[in-house]
Structures are given as C-alpha cells and as structure tokens.
Design a protein around this motif. Structure first.
Motif, short mmCIF file in Angstrom:
data_model
loop_
_atom_site.label_atom_id
_atom_site.label_comp_id
_atom_site.label_asym_id
_atom_site.label_seq_id
_atom_site.Cartn_x
_atom_site.Cartn_y
_atom_site.Cartn_z
N ALA C 136 81.58 -22.40 5.74
CA ALA C 136 82.03 -21.90 6.31
C ALA C 136 82.25 -20.81 7.53
O ALA C 136 82.66 -20.35 8.16
CB ALA C 136 83.90 -21.85 5.83
N THR C 137 81.93 -20.04 6.24
CA THR C 137 81.72 -18.03 6.69
C THR C 137 80.51 -18.57 8.00
O THR C 137 80.54 -17.95 8.63
CB THR C 137 81.09 -17.82 5.34
OG1 THR C 137 82.27 -17.51 4.60
CG2 THR C 137 81.09 -16.38 5.55
N LEU C 138 79.56 -19.42 7.19
CA LEU C 138 78.07 -19.96 8.30
C LEU C 138 78.73 -20.05 9.59
O LEU C 138 78.03 -19.81 10.51
CB LEU C 138 77.37 -20.54 7.34
CG LEU C 138 75.86 -20.90 8.14
CD1 LEU C 138 75.13 -19.56 7.92
CD2 LEU C 138 75.32 -21.46 7.66
N GLY C 139 79.76 -21.43 9.01
CA GLY C 139 80.14 -21.42 11.34
C GLY C 139 80.54 -20.72 11.52
O GLY C 139 80.70 -20.63 13.10
N VAL C 140 81.42 -19.55 11.37
CA VAL C 140 81.55 -18.69 11.96
C VAL C 140 81.06 -17.23 12.33
O VAL C 140 81.19 -16.84 13.30
CB VAL C 140 83.43 -17.61 11.59
CG1 VAL C 140 84.30 -18.32 11.45
CG2 VAL C 140 83.34 -17.48 10.33
N SER C 141 80.35 -17.40 11.72
CA SER C 141 78.86 -16.42 12.08
C SER C 141 78.06 -16.96 12.90
O SER C 141 77.06 -15.74 14.18
CB SER C 141 77.95 -16.21 10.79
OG SER C 141 79.25 -15.56 10.07
N ILE C 142 78.01 -18.11 13.26
CA ILE C 142 76.85 -19.05 14.39
C ILE C 142 77.04 -18.86 15.77
O ILE C 142 77.90 -18.75 16.00
CB ILE C 142 76.15 -20.12 13.51
CG1 ILE C 142 75.00 -20.49 14.07
CG2 ILE C 142 76.71 -20.91 14.21
CD1 ILE C 142 73.83 -21.69 14.23
N PRO C 143 76.21 -17.64 16.03
CA PRO C 143 76.63 -17.91 17.62
C PRO C 143 76.52 -19.42 18.55
O PRO C 143 75.35 -20.28 18.04
CB PRO C 143 75.62 -16.72 18.49
CG PRO C 143 75.17 -16.98 17.50
CD PRO C 143 74.73 -17.25 16.26
N GLY C 144 77.73 -19.92 19.11
CA GLY C 144 77.77 -20.93 19.22
C GLY C 144 77.08 -21.51 20.03
O GLY C 144 76.32 -22.54 20.99
N TYR C 145 76.44 -20.95 21.86
CA TYR C 145 75.73 -21.27 22.51
C TYR C 145 74.21 -21.07 22.12
O TYR C 145 72.86 -22.01 22.17
CB TYR C 145 75.67 -20.23 23.19
CG TYR C 145 76.49 -18.64 23.02
CD1 TYR C 145 76.64 -18.37 22.78
CD2 TYR C 145 74.27 -17.52 22.94
CE1 TYR C 145 76.50 -16.43 21.91
CE2 TYR C 145 74.34 -16.57 21.81
CZ TYR C 145 75.85 -15.98 21.96
OH TYR C 145 75.36 -14.66 21.01
N TRP C 146 74.25 -20.37 20.43
CA TRP C 146 72.83 -20.69 20.15
C TRP C 146 72.82 -22.05 19.47
O TRP C 146 71.92 -22.83 19.17
CB TRP C 146 72.00 -19.31 19.10
CG TRP C 146 71.24 -19.68 18.64
CD1 TRP C 146 69.65 -19.57 19.38
CD2 TRP C 146 70.66 -19.50 17.28
NE1 TRP C 146 69.07 -19.75 17.83
CE2 TRP C 146 69.03 -19.35 16.64
CE3 TRP C 146 71.30 -19.64 15.18
CZ2 TRP C 146 68.52 -20.19 15.26
CZ3 TRP C 146 70.36 -19.65 14.21
CH2 TRP C 146 68.74 -19.81 14.65
N LEU C 147 74.04 -22.34 18.37
CA LEU C 147 73.80 -23.69 18.23
C LEU C 147 73.71 -24.71 19.13
O LEU C 147 72.81 -25.89 18.82
CB LEU C 147 75.09 -23.77 17.39
CG LEU C 147 75.50 -25.05 16.51
CD1 LEU C 147 74.95 -25.14 14.64
CD2 LEU C 147 77.11 -24.88 16.22
N GLY C 148 74.47 -24.41 19.93
CA GLY C 148 74.05 -25.70 20.76
C GLY C 148 72.71 -25.52 21.43
O GLY C 148 72.36 -26.70 21.63
N LEU C 149 72.00 -24.69 21.50
CA LEU C 149 70.24 -24.26 22.13
C LEU C 149 69.23 -25.84 20.70
O LEU C 149 69.05 -26.39 21.12
CB LEU C 149 70.07 -23.30 22.08
CG LEU C 149 70.40 -22.69 23.36
CD1 LEU C 149 69.86 -20.82 23.53
CD2 LEU C 149 69.90 -23.56 24.80
N LEU C 150 70.48 -25.25 19.82
CA LEU C 150 69.38 -26.18 18.42
C LEU C 150 69.68 -26.91 18.49
O LEU C 150 68.57 -28.12 18.94
CB LEU C 150 69.65 -25.26 17.60
CG LEU C 150 69.07 -23.83 16.81
CD1 LEU C 150 70.23 -23.36 15.82
CD2 LEU C 150 68.03 -23.69 16.73
N LEU C 151 71.13 -27.90 18.64
CA LEU C 151 71.51 -29.07 19.04
C LEU C 151 70.49 -29.81 19.58
O LEU C 151 70.29 -30.69 19.96
CB LEU C 151 72.20 -29.76 18.94
CG LEU C 151 73.64 -28.80 17.32
CD1 LEU C 151 75.68 -28.60 17.60
CD2 LEU C 151 73.59 -30.09 16.53
#
Lengths: 298, 545, 312
Positions: C136-151
């Motif tokens: 959960a902490t990781l989830g609020v820490s990861i920049p959404g746009y970066w997660l989007g790029l990875l996905l």
C-alpha cells in the motif's frame, strides 16, 4: 495523484490529542525500526544529492556525440540519454534538483498553510469562515490541475513549478493544521495566557505552534512525498524543470519516447522517484505511529 | 482518360518542374519497398475494412485555403483532387481533373478542359465556374489564405466560359504554377455551396471531390473519412479508378512516437507515419510490417528573427551558424538516415546549388567565438556572453518532434556563450507564434515541390505570415520574383543559385538537415504506396481481413 | 432534508463562484499583454485596441467578470483559440472518456482495496499484513505515469494483451484504468483495514465469535457493513483526486479525455480552453461531493445528513 493522501491522513491523525514531550522525540524515532531505516535511507539520498556534483563521473549537460542512447556500460554505468549525456551524472544532479523543488515547495506550503490554519483556528468567527471557504474553493481543484493552471499562466520553469506545487498544497495543509490547532486552543493553558493578557500573536507563535509541532512534522514529511510526486509529474508533462536541467520527472519525459529502444532512460529516474517517495512516506508513517500510538496499535 | 498531346511549351515546363533526387527514393530505393504488402500481393484485393493511419500532428483546419499545415494537407489530399498528378517514374505532370490543357505561346493564357461527371461529396457537380470561384476565394484577402498568393499569385483573372472550360490569364509567365497544380492538396476545388452553408464551420466539415468523404473529427483524437461511392475519376497512376476499396480511412493523432509504435504493434493503427530511423531498422526484416521510405521534399532549419535585438546582428547569426554541429545532429538524431543541409533548399529539389556545400558555414567553434568577441559580446562569470549588461540569451521555439535537436542546439550554443531557453509548444502554435514575430529562434521545416517555396519564407510580402525571420531584403525580393517568373531552366537555376548564396551569406537561417521519412505499414493492409511529396497512395489499398 | 439540500447546493455554488474568480483571474495573471500575445509584437496600437474592445478587455474588471460569469451560466465557456469551436462543446466531447477511466478505476480500487484491506485485517500483524501494508505504501509512492509506462511496455508492447492509443473501447480501457486504480485502491485498502480492526474488537463481534459463528460470516456480514461508510466517503473524495490523476494517465496513454485536452491547451496557449477545463473540473468535483453527501443518507439511514455541517 496524491491529493487525497492528505485528506486521508486526516482521518488517521485527527484523533491524536496528547503531545509527547519534545525531548523524547529523537529517542522514540530511533526506537522504531521503520523510522530508523527510512531515516538512514533518506539521509543517504540527501547525501548523494549534496555530494552528487563531486562524485558524478561526467558533466550532466555535456553530450558525447559518439555515444547516443548507449546501454549501461563500464564507461556509462547507467547508460547515456538520447543526446549522449551520462545518465548516472544526470541522476545525481537530478537528486539535488528534485530535493530542492520538494523542500522549497513544501516550505511554501508549510509556512503559508500553518499561518492560515493557526490563524483560522485561533481567531475563529468571520476570519475562520472566510479563510476556510477560500480553502474549500481551492480544494475543489485537484492539486495537479491547480498547479497546471498556475504554470500555464506563469510559464513552465523550475521556480514556477515550486510556486505552483507549494500553493496548490496550501489548502489541505491549512485544514489539517487548523484541526490540530483547534484542540490546543481549547486547552487550559491557552485560556490562562489569554486571561493574563497575552497578545493573540504571542499565543499563536509561542503556545499554539510549538504544541502542534509534532503534527507539523508528520504532515510536512507526508507532504514532501506528495511534492516530489507532483513536481516530477509537472516535469513529466514538460511543464516542470526545463531542458537541460536534469530533473527526474523531466528525464522520465525525455525517456518515455525511448522505452522500447532504451529501457534505462525511463527505468532509473522512475525507480529513483518511487524510492525516495517510498522512503519519505515510510518515515511519515513511522512518525505518525510514534506520535499516535492508537493508530499504531491498529 | 483522354490526354491531348503535350504541346511544346509544355515540354519545357515539365522539364522545369522536375524534382530529381526527391523522386529517386520515391521510385525505388535499394533496400525497401515503396509498396506495402508485397509478399502477399498475390491475394485478391477485396472491399471493406478500415485503414487507420497514426500521425503525430493534428490539422488546424481542413479548409485547404486557410491552412499551411502539413497534417491538414495530408488529410485534405484524400478528400480532394487536383488538376494534375505527378508521375515520379516519368517525372511528368499528367492530367487528373483536367482532361487536357493548352498553354499559349506567350505563356500567359492557360486553358484547361475539366473532366465531366465529377461531383462534390454534397452532390454539386464540379464546374469551371466553381473552380474559378475556389481560386478567387483563395486570393481574396478576406480569406486570409496563408498560401493563396503563393499558389495563385501569378493569375490576373480567370474565365469560365462554359462548365468544362477554365482559363487562367496570367500577369506574367510563371514557372511554378503548373507544379502547384499537381500539389496533392492545396489547389483542390472546394464546394462553395458547402462553404456558404457551413460558414466558419466549413474547416471542420470539408467537402471536396476526392475518393474519400469527410465523416467526423474528434478533436485531439481522430479524423474519420468514408469511401466516396460516387468516385469514378481516379487518375492513371492507379489501377483502381473507382471508389476506394476500404470502407473507412481513419487518421489517429498520436504525438508520442513510442505510443505510435505500440499502437502499430497492438494493431490499433495500420500505418505509423514518420517513425524514427531507429524504430524503422527494427522492422526491416519483419514479415508483418513493411517499411516505406521517402526523402523529405524539403528541409529542416533553424530560423532566426532578424528583428530581434540580438539576432539582427549578422555576425551573431553567422556565429550561430558556425556553432551548430550538423554532422552530430544527423548522426545522432537521424542515425545517418538523412543528409546535412548546406543551403535553404534540399539537394533533391530543382534549383539546389551544389556549390553551397563549399561556401556554407562550417562547424567551427573558435571562429564563432571570434565573431562574437568582435561583435562586442564578452564572456561573464557564468560562461554566458554579455554586451552592455545584456546577456546573450534567446528563446528557441520547438515542438515534440524536435526534442533532441533542440537540446543539442542548446548545448552547442552554450559552447559559444549563448544561453538558449527552449520553449516547447504545439507545432501549429509554433508556426502561429513565429508568424506574429514574437520569438527569437524557431525550429521549422517545410515540404514543397518548387524552389519558389523560399519566397514564402523569405519574401518581404510574407512578413506576418511564413516569413518568420522577417527578412526584408530588396535584393532578395527581386531575385525571388525573378525566379518564379523565369521559364528557362538554366536561367532559373542560376537565379536560385544566387538566392541561396545570398541567404547563406546573410545567415537568416541555419539549414540543418534533410531527413528520410519512414513509414511502417502493417501487412494487414495491402498495396499502400507513398505519394510524391507527402501523403499516401491508398487507391489500390485493401484490408486483408 | 430539503433545507439541507438547499444549503448544500448554496455552499457548492459558492465554491464554484470562487473557482470562476480564479479562472477569470488566470488570464489576467498572464505576464504582459494577452492581446499583444495573440496579435504579436508587430501589431499596431490600433489593432491592439480594436481586439481589446472586441474581447471587452478595455472595460472595468468587475464588468469583464460579470460578462464572463453570465456567459458561463448560459453555457458559454468562450471559444477555443486553437479550433475556433466553443470550449464547452470540446469539453463535453471529451468528458465521457475521462468519466470512463475514472469510474473503472474506482471500481477496480473498491474491489482490490477492500479485498486486500480485509485480508490484512484478518491476518493482522502477520507477514501477510505487513506485505499488504508495504504494498500500500509502495502504491502511493510510485508515480502513476511511470507505472502506466511500465504496464504499457509489458502488457501492450511485449505481450500485446491490450491495445494502446486505440479507441475508447473496453480493451483500451484496461491499462489506464488499472494504472489509475492502483493509487485509489491503496487508500481504500488502508481504510478498510483500520475500519475492520476497529469493528472486530467490538463486543458484538466478540460475542458472535464466542457463539462459534463462522469467521467468514463474521467478516462479511457483520464487520464489512460497518466499514462501508468511511469507504464511501473516500470513494467520493477519490473521484476528485482521480480527475487529477487522470490528467497524467491520459497523457501516458494518449487517452482522449479532458486531461489531454487541458494539457494540449497549455501547449497551444489556448487560454479560454485552459480556463474552461479548470472550471469544469471544479464544477465536477463539487457536484460529485454533493451527490456523495446525499448518498450517505441512503447507505446508512442512521446518519441524518442534515445534522452535518455543510461544506464543500
């Protein structure tokens, strides 16, 4: 992306009423494993940001025309970017830029947010109402949207990004501080000071603020994480730090065009942002647990 | 199609318009096909399906007479048709909407016979009168057409004695007019009935006579065209002269190159336009994707605002020219898939002066520094030059496609003590802002089929429009006017050589490079070709499943 | 109740009024002269004056604002400088796409968040709990746009499970919605966990346990219902943060929503559009919150919404 981080933490912290004596703070922090480790990690990152320019192997702005988009190698540990600049050096300089933006924008938020929150809580009545309506109004815009609007007008630059992020976080910070200050206001000693004729300003500065210091510390920590995310978000859109400034969000933006051909460009800055925000959030959590044993026991 | 014999003056003109190098890559580059889907071409073409093209820019308007935007022209070329088409194989101009034509001895009266049976998408038949009105509208100052004067400026008046006969009376002979008339989009006839009906909305509801009919435009997303069932007037360059085979043609706007490739990979687009050399190389051996390539019909350059306080000094402009390492840009950004530009004209265009490779500014940082020293710019503690307390600082307008080039230029100019701030905007906005003169430097490129393109960018009459550099040079004006009116090929070449020498000497621009354009086509779509200049040949294209 | 509704609407209107002052002020904050910016430096003083008059910029600020607000009330958000289309028309064209990812994201977040939160609560202080909390902490820490790029890199480029930058159909929706949902689900997860823990320590749950009622039934029937209230609140508030997040995620996936519209507007210096999108998002936020407030009453009849303090 975060905006609500703040509002949600309200729920978790608002119940806390008892303040720890200040001198116990450091000892408590060191007792908590979570706090200790995140503290050390954060310290390392800050250290890297400070000494970065001395240990960077290359000039972060200089292109090697023979080495565009080079994979990580002995010469370039993290590879080179799309115009032949050393990624590791840019990351190191970027740590400094990212930390500066975070600290500066949070400073804006904390100073103005505290002034507004404390004033509002302490004076109450019309001023309270007016200030809180203005905060409500600003809260109705997602932080990043507010920041975008501000940057759109002022023009994209690092300074304007700091201002935009600082301002856009004020409302939620002010609301949190107002809540904390209200509990102090109703305590006996504030009443006592008032009865012996202390001025409002004296009471606010020397009684209310010191007594909410622990809350301030927790919130400030949590807001630093959010500020890093927001500033790199602006950078990612291309409205934060401007080229050639090595800022992690801006580097992600530059790297996103090369995801399939140069994975390292978007990977390392993204990892760095995640790591630092994670560490800051862990620290914030740990501090909250320390100040609010009730929340910790849950 | 009846094609009256080409009369002798015409032969000369045809020679004039030849665009040598540009065609060589169009016709048959060694290593890649110009026609997609070769391996499968034995399959029988069939009707139906949708062809989706991914393109990085969005048109500003689809009213061809209100735009100078390449994205707009690309879409417009499918919606409309023009009097001629250009055959790269024979390097000839051949009739399309014009069935036949004659040009008078004195070059001042041009008579065209229009094809009969051509009908606009809204049902109005194409008549000579409509063509006449189309051109008159383009020339009407009220239309404020950015290209109108450039395209039709030589025309004095137009007659339309009957539905089929169109006569141009020219002010003076023009070498460029016929070239313009085969330009894929910007001289097409438009339905005046539709313009009347739509008013200001016409730009988003265009009506032409082309093989594709406008259907819808979702801003920021896509433009959809549908097959024009009534289209029967296809030209001889294609096998299928009737309606196109696919049902729909969709242009999707995808700014981000990575997203573009991903979209191609995942099948949500069939054609990825203008992909980088690096991406292209990955698909060279692919069985699923065909690579098409074309040398750009025009060059990329850095333009400087000559009314800017700093850049009005020719020595500063020369220093900028010497500070830019074009080799590094071509090698690094284009991966060598392109060539250095020495003059404002690409080497492929008629009129290019090969001597420019000798007399242009060579990359020489020392010399550049000396020029700036001599001009009174001294280096301060931060390594930025100053003069009278003012820093040598400029803003550079740029857009997505220029990200790397702009940053390289920023770094290169820093070397000579010039501070460059990059301003990233939307492509159309850069053109707009630069047109208004509110800029210092801008990155720009053009696509054209005649060297007179230079008059668009450098003639003083174009200040406020495409003459972004706000060049006001009487000698240059005279040469440009002479160049467009001269018919003799050698004579004309000489004039353009003179123009190039002058422009290079005055250092209004830094000519950067001429790039190769690469297109990736999913083999699901067969028979895609590249048109000369820009746009796709889709008349023989069909969708496999 | 009707009285409350009116109060709530009035407070909401006040906030919208405030936002309109802000968006109005935006254009006046542009450094330099907006008319000069539109016409360029070389425009004559005459031309500048003419345009200024056309745009009403020569009138007193209050009058200009009145004109602006009157327009908005009548649905006139101005005209886009880029497309020449009415701003509101462009916004309403794009808005459904944003709603689509925001709603899908919130649905994902509710399902994932509540499930993880309940699991964590059930296995409190075990490795499972700690893993969920760290996630959960990781989830609020990861920049959404970066997660989007990875996905995008994994699921669209590498494995080709989902298309990219396609239309706005179901398959196109998955990646952006998941990306956007991650952040919201971490919030809901934490909230569910702490809510559950509180409820589980209540007397009636203890007695249910003592009676030997199956643990699963306790979790779902008794505890879960009591956790719903704070979760619904957060869902309401999340809609706003999702709008903000959507701005970024849309950018990553070239999703044709209001976020890309707003950002494109910035890069085109299309000020009426910037004003319009900002104001519109504010209005949406206020409306969603009013609706959520009213929903409370339906979810838990014990709460008398009219007793609560009105505030946007």
């Amino acid at each position: 992306m975060r905006v609500l981080g703040k509002a949600v933490h309200t729920n978790a912290v608002k119940e806390r009423t008892t303040a720890l004596p200040r001198f116990e703070l450091l000892g408590k922090v060191m007792q908590s494993k979570k706090a200790k480790y995140s503290f050390v990690l954060l310290f390392i990152i800050i250290l890297l940001g400070i000494i970065g320019p001395w240990i960077a192997p290359h000039d972060p702005l200089e292109s090697n025309y023979e080495a565009f988009l080079q994979e990580p190698s002995a010469e370039y540990w993290l590879g080179t970017d799309s115009i032949g600049r050393d990624l590791l050096s840019r990351m190191l300089y970027g740590a400094r830029v990212t930390l500066t933006v975070a600290v500066m924008s949070v400073a804006i938020t904390v100073v103005l947010g505290t002034v507004i929150g404390v004033t509002s809580a302490y004076l109450g009545g019309f001023i309270d109402n007016l200030l809180m309506r203005i905060m409500d109004m600003l809260l109705a815009l997602p932080g990043i949207v507010l920041a975008l609007a501000i940057v759109a007008v002022l023009g994209p630059s690092l300074t304007n990004a700091m201002i935009a992020i600082g301002i856009s976080s004020i409302p939620s910070f002010a609301l949190l501080i107002r809540g904390a200050a209200l509990t102090i206001k109703s305590s006996g000693y504030v009443e006592a000071s008032r009865s012996i004729g202390s001025s409002n300003r004296w009471i606010m500065v020397f009684q209310v603020i010191p007594n909410i210091a622990h809350v301030l510390i927790v919130y400030t920590t949590l807001f630093v994480g959010a500020a890093i995310l927001d500033s790199s978000a602006l950078g990612f859109i291309g409205l934060g730090a401007q080229p050639p400034t090595p800022e992690w969000g801006t580097m992600l933006n530059e790297g996103k065009g090369f995801i399939t051909e140069a994975w390292w460009l978007a990977t390392f800055p993204g990892l760095a942002i995640t790591l630092i925000v994670f560490v800051v959030n862990l620290l914030g959590d740990a501090l909250r647990d320390i100040f609010d044993p009730r929340a910790a026991s849950k | 199609m009846k094609n009256r014999l080409v009369t002798s003056p015409l032969l000369i003109i045809v020679c004039l318009l030849v665009l040598l190098g540009g065609c060589s890559s169009v016709s048959a580059p060694a290593n890649s096909a110009t026609e997609a889907g070769k391996p499968e071409s034995t399959a029988e073409p069939k009707k139906g399906g949708t062809i989706t093209i991914g393109y990085m820019d969005e048109p500003d308007t689809l009213d061809m007479y209100k735009s100078a935007n390449l994205a707009a022209a690309m879409v417009g070329s499918e919606i409309g048709a023009r009097l001629f088409y250009y055959d790269p194989k024979t390097q000839d101009v051949k009739p399309y909407l014009a069935e036949s034509y004659t040009i008078s001895e004195d070059w001042k009266t041009w008579t065209f016979q229009l094809q009969s049976g051509v009908v606009f998408h809204d049902g109005t038949p194409l008549t000579a009168a409509i063509y006449k009105q189309t051109i008159e509208r383009a020339l009407d100052p009220e239309t404020a057409s950015p290209l109108g004067e450039y395209l039709f400026g030589a025309i004095q008046s137009i007659d339309a004695p009957d539905d089929k006969t169109l006569i141009f009376h020219l002010k003076k002979p023009s070498a460029q007019l016929l070239t313009n008339l085969w330009e894929p989009a910007v001289t097409q006839p438009v339905s005046l009935a539709a313009i009347e009906k739509m008013g200001a909305d016409y730009g988003r509801n265009p009506v032409g006579v082309g093989p594709w009919k406008f259907d819808s435009w979702k801003t920021g997303e896509s433009i959809t065209l549908v097959r024009n069932e009534g289209y029967q007037w296809g030209n001889a360059s294609v096998k299928n002269q009737g309606p196109p085979l696919a049902d729909k043609l969709v242009y999707k706007f995808i700014k981000d190159s990575q997203t573009m490739i991903a979209a191609l990979e995942s099948g949500s687009i069939d054609i990825a336009a203008n992909v980088s050399a690096k991406e292209m190389k990955k698909y060279k051996e692919s069985n699923e994707v065909t690579v098409l390539e074309r040398m750009k019909w025009g060059s990329s350059f850095l333009e400087m605002n000559t009314e800017n306080e700093i850049l009005q000094d020719i020595q500063v402009r020369r220093a900028v020219n010497m500070a830019i390492n074009k080799d590094a840009i071509v090698k690094g950004v284009l991966l060598g898939e392109g060539e250095i530009a020495h003059s404002p004209l690409p080497s492929s265009l008629f009129g290019y002066d090969p001597a420019s490779a000798e007399y242009d500014y060579k990359y020489n940082v020392e010399e550049a520094r000396k020029l700036l020293d001599a001009a009174g710019w001294t280096v301060n503690a931060q390594g930025i030059r100053e003069k009278d307390g003012k820093p040598l600082a400029v803003e550079l307008l740029s857009w997505d496609a220029w990200t790397r080039t702009s940053q390289l230029i920023q770094g290169l100019l820093k070397e000579i003590g010039m501070d460059v701030k990059i301003i990233n905007l939307d492509a159309a906005t850069v053109v707009d802002v630069a047109g208004k003169g509110s800029f210092d430097m801008a990155l720009m490129n053009y696509t054209d089929n005649d060297p007179n393109a230079l008059s668009l960018f450098l003639h003083s009459s174009q200040i406020g429009s495409l003459n972004h550099s706000r060049v006001h040079n009487k000698e240059l004006d005279a040469l440009l006017e002479k160049g467009s009116a001269t018919l003799d090929k050698d004579e004309r070449k000489k004039i353009y050589a003179e123009i190039q020498r002058l422009v290079v000497d005055q250092a209004y621009w830094v000519p950067l490079y001429v790039e190769k354009e690469f297109f990736l086509v999913n083999n699901r779509v067969q028979g895609v070709t590249l048109e000369p200049m820009y746009g796709f040949g889709l008349q023989d294209s069909w969708v496999k499943d | 109740m009707a009285q409350y509704l009116w109060n709530r609407l009035a407070a909401g209107l006040l906030v919208v009024f405030g936002i309109s002052v802000f968006t109005f002020a935006l254009v006046h904050m542009i450094p330099g002269d907006p008319v000069r910016m539109m016409l360029g430096q070389k425009a004559t003083q005459e031309q500048v004056e003419q345009v200024r008059e056309q745009m009403g910029l020569n009138k007193p600020l209050v009058e200009q604002y009145a004109t602006y607000v009157t327009g908005i009330v009548q649905g006139d958000f101005g005209t886009s400088l880029k497309t020449g289309q009415p701003v509101l028309k462009e916004i309403t064209n794009r808005f459904p796409a944003t709603v689509k990812i925001a709603v899908s994201a919130i649905l994902i977040a509710i399902v994932v968040g509540i499930a993880l939160g309940m699991v964590a609560a059930k296995y409190k202080d075990t490795i499972v709990d700690r893993a969920v909390l760290t996630l959960a902490t990781l989830g609020v820490s990861i920049p959404g746009y970066w997660l989007g790029l990875l996905l995008m890199l994994l699921f669209a480029v590498k494995w080709k499970w989902f298309p990219i930058a396609g239309g706005t159909g179901f398959k196109d929706l998955v990646l952006p919605a998941v990306t956007l949902g991650v952040y919201a689900s971490t919030i809901i997860c934490r909230l569910t966990r702490s809510g559950m823990l509180e409820v589980l320590s209540q007397d009636y749950i203890r007695s249910a346990r003592a009676k030997g009622i199956d643990e699963t039934i306790i979790l779902f029937r008794h505890a879960f219902r009591n956790v719903m209230i704070p979760v619904v609140t957060v869902v309401g508030l999340q809609m706003a943060s999702l709008l903000g997040g959507a701005v970024l995620i849309e950018q990553v996936f070239s999703w044709p929503g209001i976020g890309t519209l707003a950002i494109d507007a910035i890069f085109s210096r299309d000020f009426p559009m910037i004003q319009g999108t900002t104001l519109f998002m504010g209005i949406v936020y206020v409306s969603v919150n009013i609706v959520i407030d009213l929903l409370y009453g339906f979810i838990d009849p014990r709460i008398d919404v009219s007793q609560q303090k009105a505030g946007a």
